[in-house]
Write a protein that holds these residues in place. Structure first.
Motif, PDB file in Angstrom:
ATOM      1  N   MET A 176       0.816  -1.218   0.000  1.00  0.00           N
ATOM      2  CA  MET A 176       0.000   0.000   0.000  1.00  0.00           C
ATOM      3  C   MET A 176       0.848   1.266   0.000  1.00  0.00           C
ATOM      4  O   MET A 176       0.373   2.343  -0.373  1.00  0.00           O
ATOM      5  CB  MET A 176      -0.919   0.008   1.225  1.00  0.00           C
ATOM      6  N   PHE A 177       2.111   1.151   0.420  1.00  0.00           N
ATOM      7  CA  PHE A 177       2.976   2.318   0.498  1.00  0.00           C
ATOM      8  C   PHE A 177       3.883   2.475  -0.719  1.00  0.00           C
ATOM      9  O   PHE A 177       4.295   3.591  -1.046  1.00  0.00           O
ATOM     10  CB  PHE A 177       3.877   2.229   1.736  1.00  0.00           C
ATOM     11  N   VAL A 178       4.227   1.368  -1.354  1.00  0.00           N
ATOM     12  CA  VAL A 178       5.296   1.352  -2.360  1.00  0.00           C
ATOM     13  C   VAL A 178       4.711   1.389  -3.765  1.00  0.00           C
ATOM     14  O   VAL A 178       3.943   0.509  -4.155  1.00  0.00           O
ATOM     15  CB  VAL A 178       6.180   0.100  -2.182  1.00  0.00           C
ATOM     16  N   SER A 179       5.106   2.397  -4.530  1.00  0.00           N
ATOM     17  CA  SER A 179       4.593   2.559  -5.892  1.00  0.00           C
ATOM     18  C   SER A 179       5.482   1.912  -6.943  1.00  0.00           C
ATOM     19  O   SER A 179       4.991   1.443  -7.970  1.00  0.00           O
ATOM     20  CB  SER A 179       4.445   4.053  -6.223  1.00  0.00           C
ATOM     21  N   VAL A 180       6.791   1.912  -6.703  1.00  0.00           N
ATOM     22  CA  VAL A 180       7.754   1.445  -7.704  1.00  0.00           C
ATOM     23  C   VAL A 180       8.768   0.534  -7.026  1.00  0.00           C
ATOM     24  O   VAL A 180       9.234   0.825  -5.917  1.00  0.00           O
ATOM     25  CB  VAL A 180       8.479   2.635  -8.373  1.00  0.00           C
ATOM     26  N   VAL A 181       9.109  -0.565  -7.694  1.00  0.00           N
ATOM     27  CA  VAL A 181      10.134  -1.482  -7.198  1.00  0.00           C
ATOM     28  C   VAL A 181      11.119  -1.751  -8.326  1.00  0.00           C
ATOM     29  O   VAL A 181      10.734  -2.209  -9.407  1.00  0.00           O
ATOM     30  CB  VAL A 181       9.531  -2.814  -6.707  1.00  0.00           C
TER      31      VAL A 181
END
Length: 252
Positions: A160-165
């Motif tokens: 829910m917090f991370v947009s890009v990996v």
């Protein structure tokens, strides 16, 4: 979002160094040694592979020193039993071939156990939540392969917090090259960011990308104190619990 920090001279000095850069539109996080303690699962996978190959297993301290430059280099160091890997070995060509052939098996082993003992470090979830809640982009930029990285993010409830990996196999280049940081910025549609990590790879990549770096003590910097990093990071913190304070003092 400016907050009082006059009572802490070290925090004040850190904030002043960060103010030399544009306010961040995003924060890029390393994973291993920064957000999570993952060395037990990494060591277990390394030793399972070495056992299958009839090679000696390695200690936690050895593996802790060897992580950070991608899975392939980790396997090479573990097989060689030294940080330099196969460099200087008269049979280096043959050894490289064995390591290359072993990589699919290592990836399969690690993918199966990568969340068994991996735990978040102090302040990690709170830092991610704060950055996300402040309306900034959040990316994880790691030299770990993408598949186990994604599994760890999901297992810890951080999606829910991370947009890009960006994983170590997402691009041809890995940290300390700035390319993964630039790609994260591109995907986040951001221009200015902070890099939060634990090692020379993170600081060097941030320096090359012209963004400030914040380094967490006690991570996986090949066993070397982060105070000796050159170039030096803008900020060194004991835990990620300080990150919200730094951001609150900088953001408008």
């Amino acid at each position: 979002m400016n907050s009082s920090h006059a009572t802490d001279p070290a925090l004040t000095a850190s904030i002043e160094r960060l103010r030399r850069f544009p306010a961040p539109q995003a924060v890029l996080f390393d994973l291993d040694g920064t957000l999570v303690d993952s060395v037990e699962d990494i060591r277990a996978a390394v030793n399972a592979l070495l056992t299958e190959l009839g090679m000696p297993t390695r200690s936690r301290d050895e593996v802790l020193t060897w992580v950070g430059n991608g899975a392939r280099m980790l396997v090479e160091r573990a097989m060689a039993g030294r940080f330099e890997g196969f460099a200087g070995c008269i049979d280096a060509h043959e050894r490289h071939a064995i390591a290359d052939a072993a990589m699919p098996r290592f990836r399969a082993i690690y993918q199966g156990i990568c969340i068994d003992h991996t735990v978040p470090l102090v302040g990690a979830r709170e830092a991610l939540a704060f950055v996300h809640g402040a309306g900034l982009g959040v990316a994880i930029v790691t030299n770990k392969p993408l598949a186990p990285t994604q599994r760890i993010i999901d297992a810890l409830g951080w999606r829910m917090f991370v947009s890009v990996v960006i994983g170590g196999d997402s691009l041809e280049l890995r940290k300390p090259d700035p390319a993964p940081l630039h790609e994260a910025l591109r995907q986040l549609d951001a221009t200015h960011a902070w890099m939060v990590g634990d090692s020379a790879n993170d600081v060097d990549a941030a320096h090359a990308a012209r963004m400030p770096s914040i380094v967490v003590r006690g991570g996986y910097n090949h066993g070397n104190p982060v105070e000796l990093l050159d170039p030096a990071p803008e900020v060194i913190v004991d835990t990620l619990a300080v990150l919200p304070q730094l951001l609150a003092a900088i953001l408008p």
